[in-house]
Design an enzyme around this catalytic site. Sequence first.
Site, PDB file in Angstrom:
ATOM      1  N   HIS A  93       5.009  23.285  25.862  1.00  0.00           N
ATOM      2  CA  HIS A  93       3.742  23.784  25.358  1.00  0.00           C
ATOM      3  C   HIS A  93       2.698  22.668  25.339  1.00  0.00           C
ATOM      4  O   HIS A  93       2.942  21.600  24.781  1.00  0.00           O
ATOM      5  CB  HIS A  93       3.904  24.311  23.932  1.00  0.00           C
ATOM      6  CG  HIS A  93       4.999  25.324  23.773  1.00  0.00           C
ATOM      7  ND1 HIS A  93       5.636  25.548  22.574  1.00  0.00           N
ATOM      8  CD2 HIS A  93       5.576  26.171  24.667  1.00  0.00           C
ATOM      9  CE1 HIS A  93       6.558  26.497  22.731  1.00  0.00           C
ATOM     10  NE2 HIS A  93       6.536  26.889  23.992  1.00  0.00           N
ATOM     11  N   TYR A 156       6.051  17.226  13.316  1.00  0.00           N
ATOM     12  CA  TYR A 156       4.899  16.767  14.085  1.00  0.00           C
ATOM     13  C   TYR A 156       3.593  16.974  13.316  1.00  0.00           C
ATOM     14  O   TYR A 156       3.368  17.991  12.682  1.00  0.00           O
ATOM     15  CB  TYR A 156       4.828  17.426  15.462  1.00  0.00           C
ATOM     16  CG  TYR A 156       4.829  18.939  15.485  1.00  0.00           C
ATOM     17  CD1 TYR A 156       3.645  19.663  15.645  1.00  0.00           C
ATOM     18  CD2 TYR A 156       6.016  19.646  15.381  1.00  0.00           C
ATOM     19  CE1 TYR A 156       3.654  21.049  15.692  1.00  0.00           C
ATOM     20  CE2 TYR A 156       6.035  21.029  15.443  1.00  0.00           C
ATOM     21  CZ  TYR A 156       4.846  21.735  15.588  1.00  0.00           C
ATOM     22  OH  TYR A 156       4.852  23.108  15.633  1.00  0.00           O
TER      23      TYR A 156
END
Length: 488
Positions: A93, A156
């Site tokens: 992604h 993240y």
Amino acid sequence: MVGPEQGRDRGLLRVQGAVTSVPDLHYGGALKLTTSSIPGLVVVDMPVHGDSRGWFKENWQREKMTALGLPDFHPVQNNVSFNEKVGTTRGIHAEPWDKFVSVMSGRIFGAWVDLRAGESFGRVFTIELTPTRAVFVPRGVGNSFQTLEPNTVYSYLVNDHWSANASYTFLNLADETAAIQWPVPLADAELSDKDRAHPRLADVVPMAGRKTLVVGAGGQLGIALRSAFPDAEFADRKTFDIADPAAYEDRHWRDYGVIVNAAAYTKVDVAETAEGRVASWKSNVSAVALLAKVAQQHDITLVHVSSDYVFDGTVAGEHREDEPFSPLGVYGQTKAAGDAIVGTLDRHYIVRTSWVIGQGANFVRTMAGLAERGVAPAVVDDQIGRLSFADDIADGIAHLVNSGVQFGTYNLSNTGEPQSWAQLAAQVYALTGHDPAKVTGVSTEEYFAGKEAAPRPRNSVLDLSKVRTAGFEPREASLALRAYLARS
């Protein structure tokens, strides 16, 4: 085309297609940044401190990491993914924001593919991550990972909130061109149906770079900027009123990398009136504060066009960029206030110019028209400066933005011997085939006698050494004037 870093700790790298064993988590070490084969993607080795109770690390430490060269990407959201099984695979992604990827527990095989438009499109980088290592992933680089231990916790940081309106780019995990050598074959891995259905590289539309927005598109400089920034988005007051806070709500600002502010209230004399003061402060200060706010929030470079009117014109010689403000009138005061706001931004260029000449009504065209009609004008001869042709200003702005020179303030006008307005008028008469002797020089006081007029700096000459050192050489003013008249 897997492109691992060579010479790194082989215990944490996929090297030549083989996953080597990973040692137990070791304590200590030093914070270190290493560039990768993908531009902007950085590997971060970080110290982990532990004892019999467990371990601790500074997973994101802005001051230390940016001091080593990591981008100050201003994260706004922290996401955590818990992965129960070995072989859980997610990606590939690419999103319109930056990421700081790390592992809290367990280990992963990470793979990144550059899906940005440009020479590095399709480039691959792989590495294994444990809690001692993280990766900074720039906008547009496809991110993916596969777990190598059960109960792996993957985290993240991102510098924008997820939005359904944002643009995303995907690549199939099994793409033959990228040829990522997954430790657990994809046929045996845990992955979603959506990830299985992503397109191959040949069908991927590269993610475009962040856009440039030019405001003030209808003015002399705004028109010239169309050639210097052919791919930019241009807005005028009708399409984007920069003084209206509500106008900022409908744009996904993370899609923009540069804003060029060519909009300004420039009616110098009207600015001295009650109505003009309000309009000047609204356009030149309040609107600039709104632009500065959105630029700072979204890591956008703001290019702001300034004026010689921030100075009183009493300095001997040329005005340097670091000269203290000393504006004489309302217009100059508002431009100085706007400069002070923009100067606080992390990413800014203040382009200070003078005596702008572009398309539309301006001094040169006025003088050329008077010459054609045989008029003998009286023109001010005690204000000294250099013309600044809009094309040259636009080219200079493009040079600053594209070359990535140091942020700050840059004087920008055409070069050559400074002249008075009267000398310039006589030059226009001569270049258009008319008698320059028809131009009569008068003082500022004589010219404005009996009129309501704003005070003007007598010396508008700008020192151009800084912009020249930055690699931009403006045209000589008399040559630019000749070319301008030839095509007018």
